[in-house]
Write an enzyme that holds these catalytic residues in place. Sequence first.
Site, short mmCIF file in Angstrom:
data_model
loop_
_atom_site.label_atom_id
_atom_site.label_comp_id
_atom_site.label_asym_id
_atom_site.label_seq_id
_atom_site.Cartn_x
_atom_site.Cartn_y
_atom_site.Cartn_z
CB CYS A 172 3.86 -17.29 -21.88
SG CYS A 172 3.51 -15.62 -22.43
CB CYS A 183 2.78 -14.43 -19.44
SG CYS A 183 2.22 -14.86 -21.08
CG ASP A 184 4.64 -16.72 -16.63
OD1 ASP A 184 3.72 -15.98 -16.29
OD2 ASP A 184 4.48 -17.89 -17.02
#
Length: 330
Positions: free
Chosen positions: A133, A136-137
């Site tokens: 992801c 997200c990261d």
Amino acid sequence: MNTEHVIIIGSGPAGWAAATYLARAQLNPLVFAGEKSGGQLMLTTEIENYPGFPQGILGPQLMADMRKQAERFGARVKDLNVERVDFSHKPFRITAGGEEYQAQAVLMTTGAESVWLNVPGEDKFVGRGVSTCAVCDAAFFKGKKTFVIGGGDSAMEDTLALTKFADSVTVVHRRDSFRASKIMQERVLKHPKVNVIWNSGVKEIKGDSKVTSIVLVDMNAKKEQELPADGVFVAIGHKPATDFVKNAIELDEKGFIVTRFVLEQKSLDLATKAVKDGMVPYLTMTSVDGVFAAGDVVDFKYKQAITAAGYGTMAALDIEKWLEESKDQS
Ligand code: NAP
């Protein structure tokens, strides 16, 4: 046998959000949380983009808190996997832990799992350089060398998300053309930070305490090369957890549940007619009247914890209204 108002299958953000709403609506929901309760967020560490947590929160903590919140209002939870469903007549029947349960309405929130490459090192470095992801990261890879594996829209989106932080993003694709939409491909291909390695697969991800390199194999020349890497983003698709309902409700070709939201979009005429006739369609209902679905098991596009929680809330409101209307009709 007691007939529940509503059974929720699945315990990610969509399931817990729905359970909280349905419990507060006095519908006493029963949640089958699965033997591994909590879904994808149990595999993540820090979540920085869930509103309400300015300092961030750990994925497993967020899931434990969501569960506690639902239980506080009376949701009952069984940590069991559902083995079988029978949606062919009402009340619906669900078998879990070898026992049968009945419900007037069912909500499917079983989520989807990322597909993994299954190469050496991948498993070992999840959360330490390997991710599925980028939204997200990506922010953790400021100034780093990153790789994205895949050639679909997810890979393109991950690549563009990474360009905002990483020094370089190398897309590795197994063929000589992407399957992603043209517009996304163009954005990726003309980005100065992006490089593409075509016709190549990943053989291994190497590292010490975190990822340090990636070993690629050229599909045609069969030649290997090891390149320095800080991050490897695997974007080769998602597999929804729908095997146990495949004969019970309509799924798309990849196994995601088709709700009326999708059906209505496909058939705008039908939606327009429904609204004209004064009917507001239950967007979270599946092909079976009374069976609803929400979160990543439906959503192949946004796939965020917050969108799943919102989707679960929509389903809870639909179920409450549908149960009310069903009562009026009987
Ligand atoms: P996808 O379209 O199925 O693409 C998966 C990619 O991974 C393909 O390029 C595939 O290669 C590759 N791949 C599959 N298995 C592999 C393996 N074992 N090793 C190496 N490569 C492998 O999946 P997706 O990108 O997650 O997209 C899923 C759906 O969501 C699509 O309909 C997409 O349009 C949609 N989506 C839309 C958006 C958006 O509109 N913003 C964003 C994300 C996703 P091949 O091409 O060779 O098969």
